[in-house]
Design an enzyme around this catalytic site. Structure first.
Site, PDB file in Angstrom:
ATOM      1  N   ILE A 165       0.629  -6.406  -3.924  1.00 50.00           N
ATOM      2  CA  ILE A 165       1.781  -6.874  -3.170  1.00 50.00           C
ATOM      3  C   ILE A 165       1.385  -6.818  -1.697  1.00 50.00           C
ATOM      4  CG2 ILE A 165       3.569  -6.271  -4.859  1.00 50.00           C
ATOM      5  CD1 ILE A 165       4.088  -3.706  -3.409  1.00 50.00           C
ATOM      6  N   ASP A 166       2.050  -7.600  -0.890  1.00 52.83           N
ATOM      7  CA  ASP A 166       1.687  -7.704   0.523  1.00 52.83           C
ATOM      8  C   ASP A 166       1.840  -6.371   1.241  1.00 52.83           C
ATOM      9  OD1 ASP A 166       1.293 -10.439   0.144  1.00 52.83           O
ATOM     10  OD2 ASP A 166       3.380 -10.915   0.638  1.00 52.83           O
ATOM     11  N   LYS A 167       1.125  -6.248   2.359  1.00 49.15           N
ATOM     12  CA  LYS A 167       1.171  -5.033   3.172  1.00 49.15           C
ATOM     13  C   LYS A 167       2.602  -4.622   3.492  1.00 49.15           C
ATOM     14  CE  LYS A 167       0.146  -3.442   7.859  1.00 49.15           C
ATOM     15  NZ  LYS A 167      -0.438  -3.799   9.184  1.00 49.15           N
TER      16      LYS A 167
ATOM     17  N   THR B 280       5.371  -5.564   2.027  1.00 49.86           N
ATOM     18  CA  THR B 280       6.262  -5.516   0.864  1.00 49.86           C
ATOM     19  C   THR B 280       6.126  -4.135   0.238  1.00 49.86           C
ATOM     20  OG1 THR B 280       6.045  -7.891   0.421  1.00 49.86           O
ATOM     21  CG2 THR B 280       6.761  -6.497  -1.411  1.00 49.86           C
TER      22      THR B 280
ATOM     23  N   ARG C 175       8.164 -15.410  -1.005  1.00 50.55           N
ATOM     24  CA  ARG C 175       8.334 -15.742   0.407  1.00 50.55           C
ATOM     25  C   ARG C 175       8.290 -17.254   0.626  1.00 50.55           C
ATOM     26  NH1 ARG C 175       3.874 -12.034   3.186  1.00 50.55           N
ATOM     27  NH2 ARG C 175       4.834 -12.808   5.121  1.00 50.55           N
TER      28      ARG C 175
END
Length: 307
Positions: free
Chosen positions: A138-140, A142, A238
Site C-alpha cells: 500500500i502507498d506510503k 495509506t 485514488r
C-alpha cells in the site's frame, strides 16, 4: 535455479516480454524480471530474447529464476503493530508515512527494515533482496493492513490469491465533494499517465481495474466512503475516485496540492483483509480501527460540516 515456463494465450499477445512475465509472476517486480532477462535467463522458443521482444500467441516462454542472494537489508528495531503472526504469515497495521520496502534513496526506516528485525530475517525470498516477505503493498501515506509471507510456500500461496483477485480488501476514505450515489462500481482500465509517468490514469489499453464503492456518510463538501477492491492496480482507488472529480482528501497527486486540514497525505485506510491461510487452508479475516488522524478528521467533519 527455479525453472518455469508459460504459453502465451491469444489475449496475452502483443506486449513486451518483460511486461508479459511480470504479469505472470506477480510476486516479482518488473525491474527484477528485466534483470533476469538481461542475464540471458529467459528464452522464447529456445532463443534468448530481450525485454522489448513482443510476445505472440503460442510462444513458449522459459525463465530460470536465480537462487535468492543473502538478504542485505538492514534490520532495524522499529515498532510495528502486529495484528496476527504464525509460522507462515504476519499481518501488520502499517501507519501513514511508512514506506513498505526499501528503494533507491530510501533504504532505512521502512516496514521491511522493521520486519527483518522482528522476524530475524525469516521472511520469504521470492521477491528479491529488498522486498523480503512482501506480497502486496500500500502507498506510503495509506495506512492499514498488510499480510507478509514468512516463507516461500506461504508467499506463493498468497501471490496466487492476489493474482486470482480472491482476497478480500476493504478500504475507508474521505473524498472532497458530494458523492450522490449510495453505491456504485467503477470499471475503468488503469495504466501509466502518458503525460506524467509518475502518475497512473484511466487509459485505453490499461489493465482491467474494478472498484466497488459505498457511501458511509455525507458531509457538506465531503463524503466518507468504503471501497472494496475487485482488482489491485497501482493507485487504483485514488485514480478511480478522482476520475469522478471527487479526489481523496489530502491526496497531493490526484487532488488539491493543499488541504485546510493539514494532512500528511491522502485519507485512505486499508481496513479489512481476508484470505485463505496458505498453510491451514482456512479463510481468515482481519479488521483494523481507523487511525487517530482519520478519526480526528471525521470528528471535525461531524462538528463543522454536518448536513
Amino acid at each position: 535455479m527455479e525453472f518455469r515456463n508459460f504459453c502465451v494465450m491469444e489475449d496475452e499477445e502483443g506486449v513486451r516480454l518483460d511486461v508479459f512475465l511480470s504479469e505472470q509472476l506477480e510476486d516479482m517486480s518488473r525491474s527484477y524480471v528485466q534483470k533476469i532477462i538481461k542475464q540471458g535467463l529467459v528464452k522464447v522458443g529456445e532463443k534468448v530474447e530481450k525485454a522489448k521482444y513482443i510476445v505472440r500467441e503460442n510462444d513458449i516462454v522459459e525463465i530460470n529464476i536465480p537462487e535468492p542472494k543473502c538478504l542485505e537489508v538492514k534490520a532495524q528495531d522499529i515498532e510495528i503493530e502486529i495484528v496476527h503472526e504464525d509460522d507462515d504469515i504476519i499481518v501488520v497495521n502499517k501507519p501513514q508515512g511508512m514506506v513498505v520496502h526499501p528503494a533507491p534513496g530510501n533504504y532505512e526506516g521502512t516496514l521491511v527494515n522493521a520486519l527483518m528485525y522482528h522476524c530475524r530475517g525469516n521472511l520469504s525470498s521470492i521477491n528479491g533482496i529488498i522486498r523480503p516477505g512482501i506480497v502486496h503493498r500500500i502507498d506510503k501515506d495509506t495506512s492499514g493492513l498488510l499480510v507478509i509471507a514468512k516463507n516461500n510456500n506461504a508467499h506463493s500461496g498468497l501471490a496466487q490469491q492476489f493474482k486470482e483477485h480472491s482476497i478480500e480488501r476493504t478500504y475507508e476514505m474521505v473524498c472532497v465533494g458530494n458523492v450522490k450515489q449510495d453505491e456504485f462500481v467503477v470499471d475503468l482500465p488503469i495504466g501509466r499517465n502518458p503525460s506524467n509517468r509518475l502518475k497512473m490514469a484511466v487509459v485505453k489499453g490499461g489493465k482491467s481495474a474494478v472498484t466497488h464503492f459505498k457511501v458511509i456518510k455525507r458531509f457538506d463538501g465531503y463524503t466518507h466512503i468504503r471501497a472494496n477492491l475487485e482488482t489491485g492496480r497501482t493507485h487504483q482507488i485514488r485514480v478511480h475516485i478522482s476520475n469522478r472529480n471527487t479526489p481523496l482528501l489530502g491526496d497531493p497527486v490526484y487532488g488539491a496540492k493543499k488541504s485546510k486540514f493539514k494532512l500528511e497525505g491522502q485519507l485512505l485506510h486499508a481496513k479489512t483483509l481476508g484470505f485463505v491461510h496458505p498453510g491451514s487452508g482456512e479463510y481468515i479475516q482481519f479488521d483494523s480501527c481507523l487511525p487517530e488522524h482519520f478519526e480526528n478528521i471525521i470528528k471535525i467533519l461531524e462538528s463543522n460540516y454536518s448536513l
